[in-house]
Write an enzyme that holds these catalytic residues in place. Structure first.
Site, PDB file in Angstrom:
ATOM      1  N   ASP A 216       0.838  -1.322  -0.176  1.00 37.12           N
ATOM      2  CA  ASP A 216       0.124   0.079   0.006  1.00 37.12           C
ATOM      3  C   ASP A 216       0.748   1.355   0.085  1.00 37.12           C
ATOM      4  OD1 ASP A 216      -2.063  -1.923   0.388  1.00 37.12           O
ATOM      5  OD2 ASP A 216      -2.924  -0.977   1.998  1.00 37.12           O
TER       6      ASP A 216
ATOM      7  N   HIS B 299       3.875  -2.424   3.022  1.00 36.99           N
ATOM      8  CA  HIS B 299       3.729  -0.942   2.484  1.00 36.99           C
ATOM      9  C   HIS B 299       5.079  -0.841   1.868  1.00 36.99           C
ATOM     10  CE1 HIS B 299       0.655  -0.770   5.692  1.00 36.99           C
ATOM     11  NE2 HIS B 299       0.276   0.317   5.066  1.00 36.99           N
TER      12      HIS B 299
HETATM   13 ZN    ZN Z   1      -2.598   3.118   3.242  1.00 38.07          ZN
END
Ligand code: ZN
Length: 420
Positions: A246, A388
């Site tokens: 992400d 991430h």
């Molecule tokens: Zn996020």
């Protein structure tokens, strides 16, 4: 140099020659290369041998017997050896012939050139580059030459799945006699660009060609449901996980993650925020080209449950449009920041909402080793793993995660694949 004169017209195009009289190489695909400097063609792989001709910078040739020093090249009119240093590999991109009645292949980029063939409408051909005056150097099967660029169009892809128990035979041309390039395994996800007379042109990240269109099926429509704790799994199949990244793409971290995924032939899903898409469009293209899935993660990374319906729609649409601008495709899945969603949010989103089943907390601990520790405790078949691609520690910890899961027998697939 005296032999260069008859080719003066080509030099004005900076591109002189083209490929012909081609014999299939062992693996069935032509190697097209381009001259990066003017070069002399010799009869033998030696500068002491007879000079056959000159060949101009920018020319496309078929290259065989590539060795460190010398490469055997062929064009429609010439063949012989040039120094390998004068050549570079060129990549091709599939284009659709949209000209009614097809498009003519010429020996050089001019209507006055000799016509060497015709490629029919709806075929996908490979474009290696362009020449001034609206010409493209192309390949279809064993034929190469120049066609008018305006007879071609970038095709729009549809994601499909191979539905053939023994796999689908991939062919170089749209014909049962087309040279066999390999077999696509049952359930392989492909991008389908066109169909004609029962043949579909398809691409995966490593293969491209034609298969029988009846061996393709639509992906199950996922709808805009929320997918949370992984998915129910079919017994007896390989174990699978979906790695998801992400908040990127990030110019420093995302390329490292892509390199690790590529090394281990792993597919993943990237939920991107709009400004990063706009600022890193080359990376977005790379993510897409390397076979990963691209998801929408809003524009401002806002908590959508606090916004009006209109603002939620803006957050999502803006990022979808930025993605389309980068790769010519819209995101296929959606992940709300913080996992925050409700009925109002869902009512404006047409994509499936993908949450996760394992949170590695990589954003919090920023510790490369802890990522695997979190995964180890709860991974199972069908897990969707949240990471991430904006933290260096995540890139640093990824290879150990992949090595561990591979050892446990897991395959790495995109979220849309794991949900099938
Ligand atoms: Zn996020």
């Amino acid at each position: 140099m005296k032999k260069l004169l008859p080719y003066a017209i080509f030099l004005t195009f900076l591109i002189s020659v083209f490929v012909g009289q081609i014999s299939a190489s062992a693996e069935g695909t032509l190697v097209i290369q381009k001259l990066v400097e003017d070069a002399t063609i010799y009869a033998e792989p030696s500068a002491d041998s007879v000079e056959v001709d000159q060949i101009a910078k920018g020319s496309y040739v078929t290259a065989t017997n590539v060795s460190q020093g010398w490469t055997y090249i062929q064009t429609h009119q010439l063949e012989g050896y040039v120094e390998t240093a004068a050549l570079v590999n060129v990549k091709s991109e599939g284009y659709l012939v949209v000209q009614k009645g097809g498009t003519a292949l010429f020996t050089y980029p001019s209507q006055n050139a000799q016509k060497v063939g015709q490629v029919y409408e709806n075929r996908v051909i490979f474009v290696y580059g362009t020449a001034p005056g609206g010409w493209s150097f192309v390949q279809y099967g064993q034929d190469t030459g120049y066609v008018a660029t305006n007879s071609l169009k970038k095709p729009i892809a549809t994601t499909k799945r191979v539905n053939a128990v023994n796999g689908a035979v991939l062919r170089l041309t749209a014909s049962p006699n087309g040279e066999e390039l390999g077999t696509l395994a049952n359930k392989t996800i492909v991008q389908q660009y066109s169909t004609l007379a029962g043949w579909a042109y398809v691409e995966t990240d490593t293969q491209k060609g034609y298969i029988n269109a009846s061996e393709l099926t639509d992906l199950q429509k996922l709808g805009n449901k929320v997918y949370n704790k992984g998915v129910p799994v079919v017994k007896g199949e390989n174990k699978r996980v979906a790695l998801t990244f992400d908040d990127g793409p990030n110019a420093k971290v995302t390329p490292q993650i892509l390199a690790i995924l590529k090394k281990h032939n792993a597919k993943a899903t990237f939920f991107m925020v709009g400004p990063n898409v706009s600022n890193n469009s080359a990376i977005v293209k790379q993510v897409y080209k390397e076979g990963h899935e691209i998801g929408n993660h809003t524009w401002n990374h806002s908590k959508l449950t606090t916004l009006s319906k209109t603002n939620v729609k803006q957050e999502v649409d803006r990022t979808s449009n930025a993605t389309y601008a980068a790769i010519g495709q819209y995101p296929t899945v959606f992940r709300p920041p913080y996992g925050a969603t409700n009925d109002q949010v869902r009512s404006v989103i047409t994509m499936p909402t993908i949450l996760w089943s394992i949170d590695t907390l990589d954003w919090k601990h920023r510790n490369a080793d802890k990522i695997l520790a979190y995964i180890k405790t709860s991974v199972k078949d069908g897990s969707i793993i949240l990471m991430h691609d904006i933290h260096q520690t995540t890139a640093d910890g990824l290879e150990n995660v992949i090595l561990y899961l591979q050892k446990q027998g897991y395959e790495f697939v995109t979220v849309s694949e794991i949900l099938q």
